[in-house]
Enzyme design. Structure first.
Site, PDB file in Angstrom:
ATOM      1  N   CYS A 117      19.455   8.017   9.445  1.00  0.00           N
ATOM      2  CA  CYS A 117      19.100   8.398   8.065  1.00  0.00           C
ATOM      3  C   CYS A 117      19.466   9.846   7.743  1.00  0.00           C
ATOM      4  O   CYS A 117      19.476  10.234   6.576  1.00  0.00           O
ATOM      5  CB  CYS A 117      17.627   8.138   7.817  1.00  0.00           C
ATOM      6  SG  CYS A 117      17.249   6.380   7.870  1.00  0.00           S
ATOM      7  N   HIS A 258      15.761  12.118   1.666  1.00  0.00           N
ATOM      8  CA  HIS A 258      16.089  10.781   2.141  1.00  0.00           C
ATOM      9  C   HIS A 258      15.030   9.809   1.613  1.00  0.00           C
ATOM     10  O   HIS A 258      13.844  10.136   1.588  1.00  0.00           O
ATOM     11  CB  HIS A 258      16.126  10.770   3.668  1.00  0.00           C
ATOM     12  CG  HIS A 258      16.215   9.395   4.233  1.00  0.00           C
ATOM     13  ND1 HIS A 258      17.202   8.519   3.856  1.00  0.00           N
ATOM     14  CD2 HIS A 258      15.417   8.725   5.113  1.00  0.00           C
ATOM     15  CE1 HIS A 258      17.012   7.375   4.494  1.00  0.00           C
ATOM     16  NE2 HIS A 258      15.944   7.467   5.248  1.00  0.00           N
ATOM     17  N   ASN A 288      15.612   1.791   1.267  1.00  0.00           N
ATOM     18  CA  ASN A 288      16.218   2.723   2.220  1.00  0.00           C
ATOM     19  C   ASN A 288      17.634   2.241   2.549  1.00  0.00           C
ATOM     20  O   ASN A 288      17.799   1.228   3.229  1.00  0.00           O
ATOM     21  CB  ASN A 288      15.347   2.787   3.473  1.00  0.00           C
ATOM     22  CG  ASN A 288      15.839   3.814   4.479  1.00  0.00           C
ATOM     23  OD1 ASN A 288      16.951   4.332   4.367  1.00  0.00           O
ATOM     24  ND2 ASN A 288      15.030   4.101   5.476  1.00  0.00           N
TER      25      ASN A 288
HETATM   26  O1  UT7 Z   1      14.343   6.081   7.436  1.00  0.00           O
HETATM   27  C1  UT7 Z   1      14.177   6.409   8.782  1.00  0.00           C
HETATM   28  C2  UT7 Z   1      12.830   6.826   9.080  1.00  0.00           C
HETATM   29  N1  UT7 Z   1      11.894   5.764   8.794  1.00  0.00           N
HETATM   30  C3  UT7 Z   1      10.806   6.051   8.120  1.00  0.00           C
HETATM   31  O2  UT7 Z   1      10.653   7.157   7.684  1.00  0.00           O
HETATM   32  C4  UT7 Z   1       9.772   4.952   7.938  1.00  0.00           C
HETATM   33  C5  UT7 Z   1       8.424   5.474   8.361  1.00  0.00           C
HETATM   34  N2  UT7 Z   1       7.367   4.505   8.271  1.00  0.00           N
HETATM   35  C6  UT7 Z   1       6.903   3.962   7.105  1.00  0.00           C
HETATM   36  O3  UT7 Z   1       7.474   4.176   6.059  1.00  0.00           O
HETATM   37  C7  UT7 Z   1       5.643   3.181   7.153  1.00  0.00           C
HETATM   38  O4  UT7 Z   1       5.022   3.357   8.401  1.00  0.00           O
HETATM   39  C8  UT7 Z   1       5.807   1.665   6.871  1.00  0.00           C
HETATM   40  C9  UT7 Z   1       6.159   1.444   5.421  1.00  0.00           C
HETATM   41  C10 UT7 Z   1       6.871   1.071   7.768  1.00  0.00           C
HETATM   42  C11 UT7 Z   1       4.482   0.967   7.123  1.00  0.00           C
HETATM   43  O5  UT7 Z   1       3.468   1.538   6.312  1.00  0.00           O
HETATM   44  P1  UT7 Z   1       2.070   1.983   6.939  1.00  0.00           P
HETATM   45  O6  UT7 Z   1       1.250   2.462   5.840  1.00  0.00           O
HETATM   46  O7  UT7 Z   1       2.367   2.925   8.072  1.00  0.00           O
HETATM   47  O8  UT7 Z   1       1.498   0.625   7.449  1.00  0.00           O
HETATM   48  P2  UT7 Z   1       1.033   0.250   8.915  1.00  0.00           P
HETATM   49  O9  UT7 Z   1       2.221   0.001   9.774  1.00  0.00           O
HETATM   50  O10 UT7 Z   1      -0.006   1.231   9.357  1.00  0.00           O
HETATM   51  O11 UT7 Z   1       0.313  -1.101   8.594  1.00  0.00           O
HETATM   52  C12 UT7 Z   1      -0.894  -1.174   7.837  1.00  0.00           C
HETATM   53  C13 UT7 Z   1      -1.242  -2.627   7.616  1.00  0.00           C
HETATM   54  C14 UT7 Z   1      -1.181  -3.434   8.904  1.00  0.00           C
HETATM   55  O12 UT7 Z   1      -2.202  -4.412   8.848  1.00  0.00           O
HETATM   56  P3  UT7 Z   1      -3.572  -4.208   9.669  1.00  0.00           P
HETATM   57  O13 UT7 Z   1      -3.146  -4.032  11.083  1.00  0.00           O
HETATM   58  O14 UT7 Z   1      -4.195  -2.991   9.076  1.00  0.00           O
HETATM   59  O15 UT7 Z   1      -4.305  -5.473   9.388  1.00  0.00           O
HETATM   60  C15 UT7 Z   1       0.159  -4.104   8.816  1.00  0.00           C
HETATM   61  O16 UT7 Z   1       0.192  -5.333   9.533  1.00  0.00           O
HETATM   62  O17 UT7 Z   1      -0.290  -3.207   6.733  1.00  0.00           O
HETATM   63  C16 UT7 Z   1       0.259  -4.380   7.346  1.00  0.00           C
HETATM   64  N3  UT7 Z   1       1.627  -4.527   6.884  1.00  0.00           N
HETATM   65  C17 UT7 Z   1       1.935  -5.219   5.780  1.00  0.00           C
HETATM   66  N4  UT7 Z   1       1.180  -5.867   4.891  1.00  0.00           N
HETATM   67  C18 UT7 Z   1       1.803  -6.461   3.862  1.00  0.00           C
HETATM   68  C19 UT7 Z   1       2.779  -4.040   7.425  1.00  0.00           C
HETATM   69  N5  UT7 Z   1       3.831  -4.414   6.694  1.00  0.00           N
HETATM   70  C20 UT7 Z   1       3.345  -5.134   5.669  1.00  0.00           C
HETATM   71  C21 UT7 Z   1       3.936  -5.783   4.575  1.00  0.00           C
HETATM   72  N6  UT7 Z   1       3.126  -6.442   3.699  1.00  0.00           N
HETATM   73  N7  UT7 Z   1       5.270  -5.799   4.353  1.00  0.00           N
END
Ligand code: UT7
Length: 334
Positions: A117, A258, A288
């Site tokens: 990225c 980004h 992204n």
């Molecule tokens: O570009 C290169 C660098 N990459 C990045 O900068 C990406 C960095 N990471 C992120 O943007 C975020 O971590 C994500 C968007 C990938 C995830 O968001 P988050 O707020 O960190 O969510 P999380 O992984 O902590 O998940 C929270 C909850 C989980 O459920 P529980 O365990 O709390 O029950 C996940 O299973 O959200 C759930 N979850 C979803 N729910 C609905 C994860 N993905 C989804 C989804 N729809 N698509």
């Protein structure tokens, strides 16, 4: 900047290409357990694009042709083509070679850069060095990725994030040192490799039935871990670059971040003391697109007449590697 430069590198032309097919959040509701509401509030993404017939070179070629047509640049004038991508058409030859042939840049050399990225920032820096030293007069820097080719559409954490696109800038020299690239801070830290990678297909895990069965040909991301370091990395380095150049938030016309997650973008802007209207955003429409995010924002804001000569613009990215950094550019087009 301490080093002596013969010229400054300025952006003189821009172009972009996004395929027509739209994948909206409703589509993801139909294929994985997710909601439009979750995706919008957690990421800021509403839609992304997908190329149906074609590869990264087609996205890059589309961006290059758009640039050449809108700014009247002839292919034979281009000295060097640098393509930033993590989704090259093939492991070799370089996608830059395919683009060179597609556009008829008969006098160009070139190569690919892989910094995920942060790819556009690293390619931009490299291109600027060729201009600053006087080695090249016109360098085409392209960020392009077909992220849909390495996305696992059964895995809700990651599949909602990524899309396809390409965007390009042309770099040329000027003797006016107040314009163009002014300063940069770029970093890599390979200890981040385990949190964001694609394990299969390279020399470590050459493709086999087993690597495919284990889905090693898809993006692996520990989103939570990457999120934390991305926020800190992008915010810290952007703030450091402002301090290093004695810039206050009033001096900065735009942050071009980004586009990985709206929450990372907001945190970076907040640390820099910038209002929302000084932050370039297109994550809502494209998601992204890896190396294409920063140049496509530049193209859209430039074409909307929102950027003017003399504007101080900070480009900032964080990605796999880890790779990250910030670059200070003064806009040179009237
Ligand atoms: O570009 C290169 C660098 N990459 C990045 O900068 C990406 C960095 N990471 C992120 O943007 C975020 O971590 C994500 C968007 C990938 C995830 O968001 P988050 O707020 O960190 O969510 P999380 O992984 O902590 O998940 C929270 C909850 C989980 O459920 P529980 O365990 O709390 O029950 C996940 O299973 O959200 C759930 N979850 C979803 N729910 C609905 C994860 N993905 C989804 C989804 N729809 N698509």
């Amino acid at each position: 900047m301490a080093r002596e430069k013969k010229y400054n590198a300025i952006i003189t032309a821009l172009g972009m290409y996004f395929p027509d097919k739209v994948l909206d959040n409703k589509y993801f509701e139909s294929i994985v357990d997710t909601t439009d509401e979750w995706i919008v509030t957690r990421t800021g993404i509403k839609e992304r694009r997908m190329i149906e017939n074609g590869a990264t070179s087609d996205l890059a070629t589309g961006a290059a042709k758009d640039l050449m047509e809108t700014h009247n640049v002839k292919p034979e004038e281009i000295d060097c083509i640098i393509v930033a991508t993590v989704t090259p058409d093939m492991l070799f030859p370089a996608t830059a070679c395919i683009v060179q042939n597609n556009i008829g840049a008969s006098n160009a050399w070139g190569f690919d850069i892989e910094a995920a990225c942060s790819g556009f920032l690293f390619a931009f820096q490299t291109g600027c060095s060729f201009i600053e030293s006087g080695q090249c007069k016109k360098v085409l820097v392209i960020g392009a990725d077909k992220m849909t080719s390495i996305t696992d559409y059964t895995e809700r954490n990651n599949c909602i994030l990524f899309g396809d696109g390409g965007a390009a800038v042309l770099l040329e020299p000027t003797e006016d040192k107040s314009l163009g690239l002014q300063d940069y801070i770029l970093r890599i830290d390979g200890s981040g490799e385990k949190y964001l990678n694609m394990k299969g297909g390279g020399s470590l895990n050459p493709p086999t039935h087993e690597t495919v069965d284990k889905k090693m040909h898809y993006i692996f991301q520990d989103g939570k871990a990457v999120f934390k370091v991305a926020v800190k990395g992008m915010a810290d380095v952007s703030f450091e670059l402002m301090q290093k150049n004695n810039l206050t938030s009033d001096d900065v016309a735009y942050l071009v971040p980004h586009q990985a997650n709206m929450r990372i973008i907001d945190a970076t802007a907040e640390r820099m003391g910038l209002n929302k209207d000084k932050v370039m955003v297109n994550i809502d429409r494209y998601g992204n697109t890896t190396a294409a995010t920063i140049p496509s924002c530049l193209v859209e804001y430039y074409r909307a007449g929102k950027v003017k000569k003399g504007d101080k613009i900070i480009l900032s990215a964080f990605g796999a590697g880890y790779t990250w950094g910030s670059t200070l550019v003064v806009w040179a087009i009237d």
